[in-house]
Design an enzyme around this catalytic site. Sequence first.
Site, PDB file in Angstrom:
ATOM      1  N   ASP A  71       0.842  -1.212   0.000  1.00 24.48           N
ATOM      2  CA  ASP A  71       0.000   0.000   0.000  1.00 24.48           C
ATOM      3  C   ASP A  71       0.872   1.255   0.000  1.00 24.48           C
ATOM      4  O   ASP A  71       0.602   2.222  -0.710  1.00 24.48           O
ATOM      5  CB  ASP A  71      -0.919   0.019   1.217  1.00 24.48           C
ATOM      6  CG  ASP A  71      -2.070  -0.962   1.060  1.00 24.48           C
ATOM      7  OD1 ASP A  71      -2.183  -1.564  -0.033  1.00 24.48           O
ATOM      8  OD2 ASP A  71      -2.845  -1.131   2.019  1.00 24.48           O
ATOM      9  N   ASP A 124      -2.115  -2.608  -9.194  1.00 27.77           N
ATOM     10  CA  ASP A 124      -0.895  -1.804  -9.304  1.00 27.77           C
ATOM     11  C   ASP A 124      -0.873  -1.019 -10.607  1.00 27.77           C
ATOM     12  O   ASP A 124       0.180  -0.711 -11.133  1.00 27.77           O
ATOM     13  CB  ASP A 124       0.332  -2.721  -9.219  1.00 27.77           C
ATOM     14  CG  ASP A 124       0.314  -3.793 -10.293  1.00 27.77           C
ATOM     15  OD1 ASP A 124      -0.750  -4.001 -10.892  1.00 27.77           O
ATOM     16  OD2 ASP A 124       1.357  -4.409 -10.537  1.00 27.77           O
TER      17      ASP A 124
END
Length: 552
Positions: free
Chosen positions: A158, A184
């Site tokens: 994260d 991503d």
Amino acid sequence: MGGISKFTRWRTATAERVGRADRDLLVLTIGMTAIVMFVNTGGNIMPQVVRSLAGIGLPPDRLLSTAFLLNIALVIFGWRRYRDLAEEVAERSRAEERARELAETDPLTGCLNRRSIAPATEALIAASSERGELVAFIMIDIDNFKRINDANGHGVGDLVLQECARRIEELLPERGLLARLGGDEFACVVPFHAGMAERIDEFAERITGAVARPVPHGEQTIEVTVSVGVARSDGACDPERPVDAAELLHMADVAMYQAKKAGKNRFFWFERPMESELRFRSELETAMRAGIRKGEFVPYYEQQIDLESGTISGFEMLARWQSPRFGLVGPEAFIPIAEDIGVIGELSERLIAEALRDAQGWDPRLTLAVNISPVQLRDPWFAQKLLKLLIEARFPPSRLEIEVTESCLQENIGLVRSLITSLKNQGVRISLDDFGSGYSSLAQLRTLPFDRIKIDRSFVTAIPGNRDSATIVEAINSLGEGLGLPITAEGVKNKAVVEALKQIGSFTAQGYLYGRPEPAAMMRKRLSALDLLCDEPAAAAQEATVPLSGAA
Ligand code: C2E
Ligand code: CA
Ligand code: CA
């Protein structure tokens, strides 16, 4: 974030305009009513009040006074109502704004999300075309993000996503948009002048450069790179029809995929032929998945020769795909795809199971070597799976060698070590494959308790005419002697190499000199001619005593 702020600011302004219009209408109605009544009653009552105060008239009419007082109360009520309503409208628009923000932005990074980038892109295309500009859709995908997550945990994953978003956001030009498409993947949408596409080149380069700065996390730093694909809004398939966001996203995605394929950490502009390549790859993937189920992947075998005695000491299993559509396909073409699409474990286990069945019929002195992908060594159950295959095939673990390359040792060495230790405890042997081809080979020798070194074929093939290669092979031989590790020389292609190797030390040899890798049936014929078949697998299986409990 600039990306959101530009889009949501426009939506906020629209919402505020609507709220204000409602409120204005209410104010107008209450105000008008109050004024009309005030003028009416006030106009009647005020002269009476003045006359009464001056002593020249009667006191004001009771009914009118009551109406006037009521009118004042109404004005106060109206004013308060206006105030409450104004507050209510403001609160509602704040709540709507928050709901819209949640629906349109990515909570982790604050960027736009996948849903909102499409209308925002189309709005930007329309606005830009009015100014005579085009739009570049830039797809950004973090390389090996799964590995970052697996190795460091999702919290760090994260953090990496937030940091990437922040760095891209900093570079975003005026009117540019930034979205996180999910996982991503990020996308930037940036306007540019048709003749100045190099501005987009520079922008893409700055993105890859900015993201590639290590991300600090506590004591350590995390290395991140991205692959980028760029599509332009005048590159639609049908030039008559204006491009839409979905088509741009698709084109940028195709270009990004090419950037990955070309080695990651780079950017590519979309070109039409890329599409057919991608289609081919997707057909290949489908055919591979089906081929695995149908048993089209088969083991081939390469002989391993003990140079001192000149006899076969074992075989290395090398995978082949007998595809009805693509012909006989080599592992360098399909192993990377199998790794990418997550089927390498299943594929390898099927091949090993088949190879173990084949090897049951061999002379018990012959060993079987199998190649293991780094991806398989990330599976905590790998050792147990392999031991289960050995038990099912009733094959002695001591006759199995697994070959790992240095790339297996690059990450999560703790897990790899525990897997390897479990296997070694059961008697399985471990070889370091392609030794010398990586930049840290020597250091790797200390990381795991290897049983064998396999010299990369690039050195072996070159020995006869190349003094440097011969020196390297001599050095590796001394190293092996020092560490007590037997050495295999790969890529032995002629007798001159054999003679040179014999001068240096004692090696096991593999290579085309002894024939190309061959299917099981041909290999059986060869073994039969040499009287190296044992057709009593049960006898060999006597040695197979692997207790499952000790696994992993
Ligand atoms: P490797 O483990 O280094 O295997 C040796 C490769 O060199 C084989 O190629 C073999 O055919 C080739 N070779 C043998 N002798 C010579 C020679 O004299 N000259 C030349 N130029 N080449 C020679 P192959 O079968 O195409 O395999 C390529 C690689 O694919 C293997 O390299 C191995 O890393 C990988 N591989 C093969 N099977 C599997 C598998 O089941 N699983 C995994 N993960 N990888 C596999
Ligand atoms: Ca190998
Ligand atoms: Ca090798």
